[in-house]
Design an enzyme around this catalytic site. Structure first.
Site, PDB file in Angstrom:
ATOM      1  N   TRP A  80       0.825  -1.228   0.000  1.00  0.00           N
ATOM      2  CA  TRP A  80       0.000   0.000   0.000  1.00  0.00           C
ATOM      3  C   TRP A  80       0.855   1.272   0.000  1.00  0.00           C
ATOM      4  O   TRP A  80       0.333   2.363  -0.146  1.00  0.00           O
ATOM      5  CB  TRP A  80      -0.951  -0.005   1.210  1.00  0.00           C
ATOM      6  CG  TRP A  80      -2.202  -0.812   0.996  1.00  0.00           C
ATOM      7  CD1 TRP A  80      -2.378  -1.807   0.074  1.00  0.00           C
ATOM      8  CD2 TRP A  80      -3.448  -0.691   1.700  1.00  0.00           C
ATOM      9  NE1 TRP A  80      -3.655  -2.302   0.170  1.00  0.00           N
ATOM     10  CE2 TRP A  80      -4.328  -1.641   1.158  1.00  0.00           C
ATOM     11  CE3 TRP A  80      -3.899   0.127   2.749  1.00  0.00           C
ATOM     12  CZ2 TRP A  80      -5.647  -1.796   1.623  1.00  0.00           C
ATOM     13  CZ3 TRP A  80      -5.209  -0.028   3.222  1.00  0.00           C
ATOM     14  CH2 TRP A  80      -6.068  -0.972   2.658  1.00  0.00           C
ATOM     15  N   GLU A 117      11.635  -5.849  -9.462  1.00  0.00           N
ATOM     16  CA  GLU A 117      10.833  -4.665  -9.749  1.00  0.00           C
ATOM     17  C   GLU A 117      11.663  -3.663 -10.549  1.00  0.00           C
ATOM     18  O   GLU A 117      12.427  -2.880  -9.965  1.00  0.00           O
ATOM     19  CB  GLU A 117      10.369  -4.009  -8.450  1.00  0.00           C
ATOM     20  CG  GLU A 117       9.474  -4.891  -7.617  1.00  0.00           C
ATOM     21  CD  GLU A 117       8.534  -4.062  -6.770  1.00  0.00           C
ATOM     22  OE1 GLU A 117       7.326  -4.320  -6.808  1.00  0.00           O
ATOM     23  OE2 GLU A 117       8.995  -3.129  -6.088  1.00  0.00           O
ATOM     24  N   SER A 149       3.588  -2.155 -12.039  1.00  0.00           N
ATOM     25  CA  SER A 149       2.396  -1.962 -12.875  1.00  0.00           C
ATOM     26  C   SER A 149       1.622  -3.246 -13.163  1.00  0.00           C
ATOM     27  O   SER A 149       1.022  -3.395 -14.227  1.00  0.00           O
ATOM     28  CB  SER A 149       2.763  -1.252 -14.181  1.00  0.00           C
ATOM     29  OG  SER A 149       3.243   0.063 -13.896  1.00  0.00           O
ATOM     30  N   GLU A 163      12.015   2.532  -3.850  1.00  0.00           N
ATOM     31  CA  GLU A 163      11.658   3.855  -3.305  1.00  0.00           C
ATOM     32  C   GLU A 163      12.443   4.136  -2.028  1.00  0.00           C
ATOM     33  O   GLU A 163      12.783   5.286  -1.747  1.00  0.00           O
ATOM     34  CB  GLU A 163      10.134   3.921  -3.082  1.00  0.00           C
ATOM     35  CG  GLU A 163       9.408   4.022  -4.424  1.00  0.00           C
ATOM     36  CD  GLU A 163       7.985   3.502  -4.438  1.00  0.00           C
ATOM     37  OE1 GLU A 163       7.418   3.234  -3.357  1.00  0.00           O
ATOM     38  OE2 GLU A 163       7.444   3.358  -5.550  1.00  0.00           O
ATOM     39  N   HIS A 208      13.078  -1.893  -1.112  1.00  0.00           N
ATOM     40  CA  HIS A 208      12.255  -1.383  -2.218  1.00  0.00           C
ATOM     41  C   HIS A 208      12.993  -0.210  -2.873  1.00  0.00           C
ATOM     42  O   HIS A 208      13.657   0.564  -2.180  1.00  0.00           O
ATOM     43  CB  HIS A 208      10.885  -0.942  -1.691  1.00  0.00           C
ATOM     44  CG  HIS A 208       9.917  -0.649  -2.787  1.00  0.00           C
ATOM     45  ND1 HIS A 208       9.967   0.515  -3.506  1.00  0.00           N
ATOM     46  CD2 HIS A 208       8.888  -1.367  -3.297  1.00  0.00           C
ATOM     47  CE1 HIS A 208       9.005   0.498  -4.426  1.00  0.00           C
ATOM     48  NE2 HIS A 208       8.333  -0.638  -4.321  1.00  0.00           N
TER      49      HIS A 208
HETATM   50  P1  PGA Z   1       2.928  -0.518  -8.748  1.00  0.00           P
HETATM   51  O1  PGA Z   1       4.023  -0.659  -7.596  1.00  0.00           O
HETATM   52  O2  PGA Z   1       2.184  -1.848  -8.826  1.00  0.00           O
HETATM   53  O3  PGA Z   1       2.042   0.610  -8.319  1.00  0.00           O
HETATM   54  O4  PGA Z   1       3.646  -0.260 -10.024  1.00  0.00           O
HETATM   55  C1  PGA Z   1       4.722  -1.854  -7.416  1.00  0.00           C
HETATM   56  C2  PGA Z   1       5.682  -1.735  -6.265  1.00  0.00           C
HETATM   57  O5  PGA Z   1       6.382  -0.720  -6.145  1.00  0.00           O
HETATM   58  O6  PGA Z   1       5.773  -2.664  -5.435  1.00  0.00           O
END
Ligand code: PGA
Length: 243
Positions: free
Chosen positions: A11, A164, A203, A96, A94
Protein backbone atom coordinates in the site's frame (compact mmCIF):
# COMPACT_ATOMS: atom_id res chain seq x y z
CA UNK A 1 9.56 -28.94 -5.75
CA UNK A 2 6.23 -27.31 -4.94
CA UNK A 3 6.35 -23.56 -4.62
CA UNK A 4 3.41 -21.84 -2.95
CA UNK A 5 2.70 -18.78 -5.02
CA UNK A 6 2.41 -15.38 -3.38
CA UNK A 7 0.38 -12.27 -4.19
CA UNK A 8 1.71 -9.39 -2.11
CA UNK A 9 0.10 -5.96 -1.94
CA UNK A 10 2.18 -2.92 -1.05
CA UNK A 11 0.00 0.00 0.00
CA UNK A 12 3.05 2.30 0.28
CA UNK A 13 2.13 5.63 1.93
CA UNK A 14 -1.57 5.20 1.20
CA UNK A 15 -4.56 4.21 3.26
CA UNK A 16 -6.50 5.30 6.29
CA UNK A 17 -8.78 3.65 8.82
CA UNK A 18 -11.64 4.20 6.38
CA UNK A 19 -9.92 2.08 3.74
CA UNK A 20 -9.62 -0.95 5.99
CA UNK A 21 -12.88 -2.08 4.39
CA UNK A 22 -10.83 -2.96 1.31
CA UNK A 23 -8.66 -5.31 3.39
CA UNK A 24 -11.74 -6.80 4.98
CA UNK A 25 -13.34 -7.41 1.59
CA UNK A 26 -10.14 -8.99 0.28
CA UNK A 27 -9.97 -11.33 3.28
CA UNK A 28 -13.65 -12.23 2.88
CA UNK A 29 -13.08 -13.04 -0.80
CA UNK A 30 -10.12 -15.30 0.02
CA UNK A 31 -11.09 -17.35 3.04
CA UNK A 32 -8.88 -20.28 2.06
CA UNK A 33 -6.81 -19.28 -0.94
CA UNK A 34 -4.62 -21.81 -2.72
CA UNK A 35 -1.89 -19.18 -2.93
CA UNK A 36 -0.51 -16.94 -0.17
CA UNK A 37 -2.06 -13.48 -0.06
CA UNK A 38 -0.30 -10.64 1.74
CA UNK A 39 -1.05 -6.99 2.41
CA UNK A 40 1.64 -4.53 3.52
CA UNK A 41 -0.13 -1.39 4.77
CA UNK A 42 1.57 1.61 6.33
CA UNK A 43 2.65 0.82 9.88
CA UNK A 44 -0.15 2.95 11.33
CA UNK A 45 -2.72 0.48 10.00
CA UNK A 46 -1.03 -2.83 10.80
CA UNK A 47 -2.68 -3.65 14.09
CA UNK A 48 -6.14 -2.55 12.95
CA UNK A 49 -5.77 -4.41 9.68
CA UNK A 50 -4.78 -7.54 11.60
CA UNK A 51 -8.10 -7.21 13.39
CA UNK A 52 -10.31 -6.74 10.30
CA UNK A 53 -8.76 -9.58 8.26
CA UNK A 54 -9.09 -12.13 11.06
CA UNK A 55 -10.47 -15.43 9.81
CA UNK A 56 -9.56 -14.74 6.18
CA UNK A 57 -6.62 -16.07 4.23
CA UNK A 58 -4.70 -12.80 4.13
CA UNK A 59 -1.38 -12.25 5.91
CA UNK A 60 0.26 -8.99 6.94
CA UNK A 61 3.60 -7.43 6.25
CA UNK A 62 5.57 -4.27 6.92
CA UNK A 63 7.16 -2.07 4.25
CA UNK A 64 10.51 -1.58 5.96
CA UNK A 65 12.18 -2.11 9.33
CA UNK A 66 15.23 -0.82 11.19
CA UNK A 67 18.25 -3.07 11.50
CA UNK A 68 18.40 -2.69 15.28
CA UNK A 69 15.97 -4.50 17.59
CA UNK A 70 15.15 -1.35 19.60
CA UNK A 71 16.59 1.92 20.79
CA UNK A 72 16.97 5.62 20.11
CA UNK A 73 15.89 5.75 16.47
CA UNK A 74 13.14 8.34 16.24
CA UNK A 75 10.58 7.54 13.59
CA UNK A 76 11.83 4.03 12.92
CA UNK A 77 10.19 0.68 13.53
CA UNK A 78 11.91 -2.58 14.42
CA UNK A 79 11.19 -5.97 12.94
CA UNK A 80 9.97 -7.24 16.30
CA UNK A 81 7.48 -4.35 16.44
CA UNK A 82 6.12 -5.42 13.06
CA UNK A 83 5.84 -8.98 14.33
CA UNK A 84 4.13 -7.72 17.48
CA UNK A 85 1.56 -5.86 15.36
CA UNK A 86 0.70 -9.03 13.46
CA UNK A 87 3.10 -9.04 10.52
CA UNK A 88 4.75 -12.16 9.19
CA UNK A 89 6.58 -10.56 6.23
CA UNK A 90 8.50 -7.35 5.60
CA UNK A 91 9.42 -5.73 2.28
CA UNK A 92 13.08 -4.65 2.29
CA UNK A 93 15.17 -2.71 -0.18
CA UNK A 94 12.26 -1.38 -2.22
CA UNK A 95 13.60 0.98 -4.88
CA UNK A 96 11.66 3.85 -3.30
CA UNK A 97 13.57 3.30 -0.06
CA UNK A 98 16.85 2.88 -1.90
CA UNK A 99 16.15 6.19 -3.71
CA UNK A 100 14.37 8.25 -1.02
CA UNK A 101 16.45 7.13 1.94
CA UNK A 102 19.75 6.25 0.31
CA UNK A 103 19.55 2.64 1.42
CA UNK A 104 22.44 0.56 0.16
CA UNK A 105 22.41 -3.17 -0.34
CA UNK A 106 24.54 -3.44 2.80
CA UNK A 107 21.82 -1.60 4.76
CA UNK A 108 19.26 -3.96 3.28
CA UNK A 109 21.27 -7.02 4.30
CA UNK A 110 21.39 -5.77 7.91
CA UNK A 111 17.62 -5.29 7.87
CA UNK A 112 17.09 -8.75 6.43
CA UNK A 113 19.02 -10.24 9.35
CA UNK A 114 16.88 -8.24 11.77
CA UNK A 115 13.73 -9.48 10.03
CA UNK A 116 14.82 -13.11 10.28
CA UNK A 117 15.75 -12.66 13.95
CA UNK A 118 12.17 -11.57 14.60
CA UNK A 119 10.64 -14.43 12.66
CA UNK A 120 9.64 -12.37 9.62
CA UNK A 121 10.02 -13.47 6.01
CA UNK A 122 12.03 -10.86 4.08
CA UNK A 123 10.82 -9.80 0.63
CA UNK A 124 13.97 -8.37 -0.93
CA UNK A 125 13.47 -6.05 -3.89
CA UNK A 126 15.90 -5.70 -6.78
CA UNK A 127 15.57 -3.95 -10.11
CA UNK A 128 17.27 -1.76 -12.66
CA UNK A 129 16.59 1.83 -13.67
CA UNK A 130 15.72 2.61 -17.26
CA UNK A 131 19.18 4.10 -17.85
CA UNK A 132 20.80 0.91 -16.55
CA UNK A 133 18.63 -1.22 -18.84
CA UNK A 134 19.44 1.00 -21.82
CA UNK A 135 23.13 0.63 -21.00
CA UNK A 136 22.81 -3.17 -21.02
CA UNK A 137 23.56 -3.36 -17.30
CA UNK A 138 20.35 -5.00 -16.09
CA UNK A 139 21.70 -8.37 -14.99
CA UNK A 140 24.91 -6.90 -13.59
CA UNK A 141 22.92 -4.41 -11.47
CA UNK A 142 20.53 -7.06 -10.24
CA UNK A 143 23.34 -9.50 -9.55
CA UNK A 144 25.14 -6.90 -7.43
CA UNK A 145 21.96 -5.99 -5.55
CA UNK A 146 21.26 -9.64 -4.89
CA UNK A 147 24.74 -10.44 -3.63
CA UNK A 148 24.84 -7.31 -1.50
CA UNK A 149 21.35 -7.55 -0.03
CA UNK A 150 21.21 -11.27 0.78
CA UNK A 151 22.96 -12.30 3.97
CA UNK A 152 24.26 -15.81 4.41
CA UNK A 153 21.47 -18.10 5.53
CA UNK A 154 18.78 -17.09 3.06
CA UNK A 155 16.45 -19.92 2.16
CA UNK A 156 12.99 -20.60 0.74
CA UNK A 157 11.35 -20.25 4.16
CA UNK A 158 12.82 -16.91 5.18
CA UNK A 159 13.29 -15.08 1.87
CA UNK A 160 11.30 -13.97 -1.17
CA UNK A 161 12.90 -12.02 -4.02
CA UNK A 162 10.93 -9.42 -5.96
CA UNK A 163 12.10 -8.21 -9.37
CA UNK A 164 10.83 -4.66 -9.75
CA UNK A 165 12.23 -2.65 -12.67
CA UNK A 166 12.29 0.91 -11.35
CA UNK A 167 10.92 2.25 -14.63
CA UNK A 168 7.87 -0.02 -14.42
CA UNK A 169 6.77 1.02 -10.93
CA UNK A 170 3.64 3.13 -10.95
CA UNK A 171 4.12 4.02 -14.62
CA UNK A 172 1.71 1.65 -16.35
CA UNK A 173 4.67 0.32 -18.35
CA UNK A 174 5.73 -3.30 -18.02
CA UNK A 175 8.70 -5.17 -19.46
CA UNK A 176 8.14 -7.61 -22.29
CA UNK A 177 7.55 -11.23 -21.34
CA UNK A 178 11.05 -12.02 -22.60
CA UNK A 179 12.60 -9.32 -20.40
CA UNK A 180 10.81 -10.64 -17.30
CA UNK A 181 11.72 -14.23 -18.23
CA UNK A 182 15.39 -13.32 -18.64
CA UNK A 183 15.65 -11.68 -15.22
CA UNK A 184 13.65 -14.39 -13.47
CA UNK A 185 15.80 -17.13 -15.00
CA UNK A 186 18.84 -15.23 -13.75
CA UNK A 187 17.31 -14.93 -10.28
CA UNK A 188 16.42 -18.62 -10.19
CA UNK A 189 20.00 -19.54 -11.02
CA UNK A 190 21.45 -17.11 -8.51
CA UNK A 191 18.96 -17.51 -5.65
CA UNK A 192 20.43 -19.14 -2.56
CA UNK A 193 17.84 -21.93 -2.61
CA UNK A 194 15.82 -23.37 -5.52
CA UNK A 195 12.53 -22.86 -3.64
CA UNK A 196 12.90 -19.12 -3.03
CA UNK A 197 9.82 -17.43 -4.44
CA UNK A 198 10.43 -14.93 -7.23
CA UNK A 199 7.84 -12.17 -7.58
CA UNK A 200 7.46 -9.73 -10.43
CA UNK A 201 6.44 -6.18 -9.49
CA UNK A 202 5.79 -3.00 -11.48
CA UNK A 203 2.40 -1.96 -12.88
CA UNK A 204 0.76 -5.36 -12.33
CA UNK A 205 -2.99 -4.97 -12.75
CA UNK A 206 -6.07 -7.15 -13.31
CA UNK A 207 -5.58 -6.81 -17.08
CA UNK A 208 -1.98 -8.03 -17.35
CA UNK A 209 -1.63 -10.33 -14.31
CA UNK A 210 -2.71 -13.59 -15.95
CA UNK A 211 -0.21 -13.16 -18.79
CA UNK A 212 2.64 -12.27 -16.39
CA UNK A 213 1.87 -15.37 -14.30
CA UNK A 214 2.43 -17.63 -17.32
CA UNK A 215 6.08 -16.53 -17.57
CA UNK A 216 8.62 -19.12 -16.40
CA UNK A 217 9.93 -18.66 -12.85
CA UNK A 218 7.33 -16.04 -11.89
CA UNK A 219 5.90 -17.28 -8.58
CA UNK A 220 3.65 -14.32 -7.90
CA UNK A 221 3.54 -10.55 -7.82
CA UNK A 222 4.32 -7.55 -5.67
CA UNK A 223 1.51 -5.13 -6.42
CA UNK A 224 1.35 -1.45 -5.53
CA UNK A 225 -1.51 0.66 -6.88
CA UNK A 226 -3.76 -2.27 -7.81
CA UNK A 227 -3.61 -3.67 -4.26
CA UNK A 228 -5.48 -0.70 -2.80
CA UNK A 229 -8.87 -1.85 -4.12
CA UNK A 230 -10.12 -5.25 -3.01
CA UNK A 231 -11.85 -5.78 -6.35
CA UNK A 232 -8.64 -5.30 -8.36
CA UNK A 233 -6.39 -7.24 -6.01
CA UNK A 234 -8.92 -10.08 -5.83
CA UNK A 235 -8.75 -10.43 -9.61
CA UNK A 236 -4.95 -10.60 -9.43
CA UNK A 237 -5.10 -13.24 -6.67
CA UNK A 238 -7.59 -15.24 -8.74
CA UNK A 239 -5.34 -15.01 -11.81
CA UNK A 240 -2.47 -16.37 -9.70
CA UNK A 241 -4.65 -19.19 -8.36
CA UNK A 242 -5.57 -20.13 -11.93
CA UNK A 243 -2.03 -19.94 -13.26
P1 PGA B 1 2.93 -0.52 -8.75
O1 PGA B 1 4.02 -0.66 -7.60
O2 PGA B 1 2.18 -1.85 -8.83
O3 PGA B 1 2.04 0.61 -8.32
O4 PGA B 1 3.65 -0.26 -10.02
C1 PGA B 1 4.72 -1.85 -7.42
C2 PGA B 1 5.68 -1.74 -6.27
O5 PGA B 1 6.38 -0.72 -6.14
O6 PGA B 1 5.77 -2.66 -5.44
Amino acid sequence: MTITKLAAGNWKMNGSLKQLGEAKALAAAHLSPTVEVLLCPPATLLAQMAHVIQGGGVQLGGQDCHAAPKGAHTGDISASMLFDAGASFVILGHSERRADHGETSLDVADKVEAAWDSGLVAIICVGETEAQRDAGETLAVIGAQLTGSLPHGANADNTVIAYEPVWAIGTGRTPTDAQIAEVHAFLRTNAPDAGVRLLYGGSVNPGNAAAIFTIDNVDGALVGGASLKAEDFTQIVTALENS
